[in-house]
Design a protein around this motif. Structure first.
Motif, PDB file in Angstrom:
ATOM      1  N   LEU A   6      38.879  42.928  36.366  1.00 50.42           N
ATOM      2  CA  LEU A   6      38.123  44.066  36.877  1.00 50.42           C
ATOM      3  C   LEU A   6      37.023  44.484  35.904  1.00 50.42           C
ATOM      4  N   LEU A   7      37.310  44.377  34.613  1.00 51.85           N
ATOM      5  CA  LEU A   7      36.321  44.755  33.596  1.00 51.85           C
ATOM      6  C   LEU A   7      35.269  43.676  33.360  1.00 51.85           C
ATOM      7  N   SER A   8      35.568  42.445  33.723  1.00 52.99           N
ATOM      8  CA  SER A   8      34.660  41.350  33.359  1.00 52.99           C
ATOM      9  C   SER A   8      33.682  40.958  34.460  1.00 52.99           C
ATOM     10  N   ILE A   9      33.857  41.477  35.665  1.00 52.86           N
ATOM     11  CA  ILE A   9      32.930  41.129  36.738  1.00 52.86           C
ATOM     12  C   ILE A   9      32.150  42.365  37.172  1.00 52.86           C
ATOM     13  N   ASP A  10      30.986  42.113  37.754  1.00 54.62           N
ATOM     14  CA  ASP A  10      30.108  43.233  38.094  1.00 54.62           C
ATOM     15  C   ASP A  10      29.916  43.462  39.594  1.00 54.62           C
ATOM     16  N   ARG A  11      30.540  42.627  40.427  1.00 51.66           N
ATOM     17  CA  ARG A  11      30.410  42.847  41.872  1.00 51.66           C
ATOM     18  C   ARG A  11      31.634  42.289  42.591  1.00 51.66           C
ATOM     19  N   ASP A  12      31.833  42.718  43.809  1.00 55.78           N
ATOM     20  CA  ASP A  12      32.967  42.285  44.623  1.00 55.78           C
ATOM     21  C   ASP A  12      34.287  42.371  43.857  1.00 55.78           C
ATOM     22  N   HIS A  13      34.475  43.466  43.178  1.00 58.25           N
ATOM     23  CA  HIS A  13      35.645  43.640  42.323  1.00 58.25           C
ATOM     24  C   HIS A  13      36.959  43.397  43.054  1.00 58.25           C
ATOM     25  N   PHE A  14      37.111  44.017  44.202  1.00 57.91           N
ATOM     26  CA  PHE A  14      38.404  43.977  44.868  1.00 57.91           C
ATOM     27  C   PHE A  14      38.646  42.657  45.588  1.00 57.91           C
ATOM     28  N   ARG A  15      37.585  42.028  46.070  1.00 56.03           N
ATOM     29  CA  ARG A  15      37.751  40.679  46.636  1.00 56.03           C
ATOM     30  C   ARG A  15      38.149  39.700  45.533  1.00 56.03           C
ATOM     31  N   ALA A  16      37.521  39.815  44.380  1.00 56.50           N
ATOM     32  CA  ALA A  16      37.874  38.938  43.254  1.00 56.50           C
ATOM     33  C   ALA A  16      39.324  39.153  42.837  1.00 56.50           C
ATOM     34  N   LEU A  17      39.759  40.411  42.796  1.00 62.42           N
ATOM     35  CA  LEU A  17      41.156  40.695  42.465  1.00 62.42           C
ATOM     36  C   LEU A  17      42.094  40.101  43.513  1.00 62.42           C
ATOM     37  N   GLY A  18      41.695  40.163  44.771  1.00 58.54           N
ATOM     38  CA  GLY A  18      42.501  39.555  45.830  1.00 58.54           C
ATOM     39  C   GLY A  18      42.683  38.065  45.603  1.00 58.54           C
ATOM     40  N   HIS A  19      41.626  37.386  45.183  1.00 63.00           N
ATOM     41  CA  HIS A  19      41.723  35.949  44.916  1.00 63.00           C
ATOM     42  C   HIS A  19      42.565  35.667  43.675  1.00 63.00           C
ATOM     43  N   LEU A  20      42.499  36.539  42.689  1.00 64.88           N
ATOM     44  CA  LEU A  20      43.367  36.392  41.519  1.00 64.88           C
ATOM     45  C   LEU A  20      44.834  36.543  41.921  1.00 64.88           C
ATOM     46  N   ILE A  21      45.125  37.532  42.742  1.00 65.72           N
ATOM     47  CA  ILE A  21      46.490  37.735  43.218  1.00 65.72           C
ATOM     48  C   ILE A  21      46.954  36.518  44.017  1.00 65.72           C
ATOM     49  N   LEU A  22      46.083  36.013  44.881  1.00 62.09           N
ATOM     50  CA  LEU A  22      46.417  34.827  45.669  1.00 62.09           C
ATOM     51  C   LEU A  22      46.741  33.640  44.775  1.00 62.09           C
ATOM     52  N   GLY A  23      45.915  33.408  43.749  1.00 60.53           N
ATOM     53  CA  GLY A  23      46.169  32.304  42.830  1.00 60.53           C
ATOM     54  C   GLY A  23      47.497  32.451  42.115  1.00 60.53           C
ATOM     55  N   TYR A  24      47.783  33.635  41.653  1.00 63.74           N
ATOM     56  CA  TYR A  24      49.060  33.891  40.978  1.00 63.74           C
ATOM     57  C   TYR A  24      50.214  33.668  41.952  1.00 63.74           C
ATOM     58  N   HIS A  25      50.067  34.240  43.145  1.00 64.50           N
ATOM     59  CA  HIS A  25      51.121  34.161  44.164  1.00 64.50           C
ATOM     60  C   HIS A  25      51.377  32.708  44.588  1.00 64.50           C
ATOM     61  N   SER A  26      50.366  31.865  44.542  1.00 69.91           N
ATOM     62  CA  SER A  26      50.548  30.465  44.939  1.00 69.91           C
ATOM     63  C   SER A  26      51.390  29.689  43.930  1.00 69.91           C
ATOM     64  N   VAL A  27      51.415  30.143  42.685  1.00 69.93           N
ATOM     65  CA  VAL A  27      52.200  29.478  41.641  1.00 69.93           C
ATOM     66  C   VAL A  27      53.524  30.210  41.410  1.00 69.93           C
ATOM     67  N   TYR A  28      53.456  31.521  41.342  1.00 70.04           N
ATOM     68  CA  TYR A  28      54.633  32.368  41.128  1.00 70.04           C
ATOM     69  C   TYR A  28      54.716  33.370  42.280  1.00 70.04           C
ATOM     70  N   PRO A  29      55.378  33.009  43.356  1.00 70.01           N
ATOM     71  CA  PRO A  29      55.423  33.906  44.526  1.00 70.01           C
ATOM     72  C   PRO A  29      55.918  35.303  44.163  1.00 70.01           C
ATOM     73  N   ILE A  30      55.207  36.291  44.696  1.00 64.70           N
ATOM     74  CA  ILE A  30      55.595  37.677  44.469  1.00 64.70           C
ATOM     75  C   ILE A  30      56.182  38.242  45.763  1.00 64.70           C
ATOM     76  N   THR A  31      57.094  39.166  45.612  1.00 63.67           N
ATOM     77  CA  THR A  31      57.703  39.792  46.784  1.00 63.67           C
ATOM     78  C   THR A  31      56.765  40.851  47.351  1.00 63.67           C
ATOM     79  N   LYS A  32      57.068  41.270  48.549  1.00 64.67           N
ATOM     80  CA  LYS A  32      56.283  42.329  49.181  1.00 64.67           C
ATOM     81  C   LYS A  32      56.329  43.609  48.336  1.00 64.67           C
ATOM     82  N   GLU A  33      57.498  43.890  47.777  1.00 60.51           N
ATOM     83  CA  GLU A  33      57.651  45.093  46.956  1.00 60.51           C
ATOM     84  C   GLU A  33      56.804  45.001  45.693  1.00 60.51           C
ATOM     85  N   GLU A  34      56.777  43.829  45.065  1.00 59.00           N
ATOM     86  CA  GLU A  34      55.939  43.647  43.873  1.00 59.00           C
ATOM     87  C   GLU A  34      54.468  43.790  44.234  1.00 59.00           C
ATOM     88  N   TYR A  35      54.091  43.209  45.352  1.00 56.92           N
ATOM     89  CA  TYR A  35      52.707  43.288  45.815  1.00 56.92           C
ATOM     90  C   TYR A  35      52.299  44.739  46.048  1.00 56.92           C
TER      91      TYR A  35
END
Length: 118
Positions: A6-35
């Motif tokens: 969030l601190l390192s990018i200057d646009r589309d902050h929340f879309r970028a975070l969504g893709h980071l979450i997706l990447g993490y979730h694809s390797v280490y699945p997170i539960t709905k509660e964690e999400y």
């Protein structure tokens, strides 16, 4: 990791975070509660970083690196707080493929009444 992105990018902050979450979730699945806790954890991490900057600056006021990016951290926290939690999840949900189902938000909008259990 999310706060640093969030601190390192200057646009589309929340879309970028969504893709980071997706990447993490694809390797280490997170539960709905964690999400569902990610928004709160991200806000808490930004607040913690701001408090730590202030604290360390009182101990080492001559260190210019302590307050490096302090204003940007405030800007990102204010950006997070300027949108509702449900709006941020509305951006993340389709990217991540998880859903908060808005059950928490519906509870806030329609609190349980004592008489509904009578």
């Amino acid at each position: 990791m999310m706060a640093y992105l969030l601190l390192s990018i200057d646009r589309d902050h929340f879309r970028a975070l969504g893709h980071l979450i997706l990447g993490y979730h694809s390797v280490y699945p997170i539960t709905k509660e964690e999400y569902k806790g990610l928004y709160t954890l991200l806000v808490a991490r930004l607040i913690q970083t701001l408090i730590l900057c202030q604290f360390v600056s009182t101990i080492d006021p001559d260190n210019p690196f302590v307050m490096d990016g302090y204003d940007k951290k405030w800007d990102r926290l204010n950006l997070m707080l300027s949108l509702s939690e449900s709006d941020i999840y509305a951006t993340w949900d389709p990217i991540v493929g998880l859903s908060t189902d808005n059950d928490f938000y519906n509870l806030l909008a329609n609190p349980i009444r004592k008489e509904s259990y009578s």
